[in-house]
Design an enzyme around this catalytic site. Sequence first.
Site: not given
Length: 181
Positions: A40, A81
């Site tokens: 990420d 997420d």
Amino acid sequence: MCWASHSASRFENVSTCLVQLLSNFCFVLKNLQCGLFVYDIFWVFFTPVMVSVAKSFDAPIKLLFPTADSARPFSMLGLGDIVIPGIFVALALRFDVSRGKKSQYFNSAFLGYAVGVVLTIIVMNWFQAAQPALLYIVPAVIGFLAVHCIWNGDVKQLLAFDESKTATSEDDDATSSKKVE
């Protein structure tokens, strides 16, 4: 009758395999979170790919939060997420259930998740730029749970936690209670 017992046996075999996968899943999930943490950060900070895909993809796999900036009216959180740390929080609940205690570690992990999400939103609004949410969520979830385990002296129990032993004992309890009736 024979078909019913055969399919019940097949169901038990499948559920046993799933339980064994879940027991290893605790270890895999922690490593997966760490890997996605790095992934990420790389794709958000060092390439424009993640941000452009997230902005152009119009599907219900992202959460939008309003901002004070009219040029950028929304901040986004992606499904990854939410889901990956959420599974870790759910496993903290399973650990609590396996010990037969109130959900104390679940509460710690969930609080860490909430703090991580709030911190992500604050940082996104502060810098007015895309942020890798897992940069804030993963350390918060793992950190809150780790501090709580260290404080209570349950680190060995958490590291030795095996989901397959928990699920097998629950299956045995359910089977024995059906036989009594």
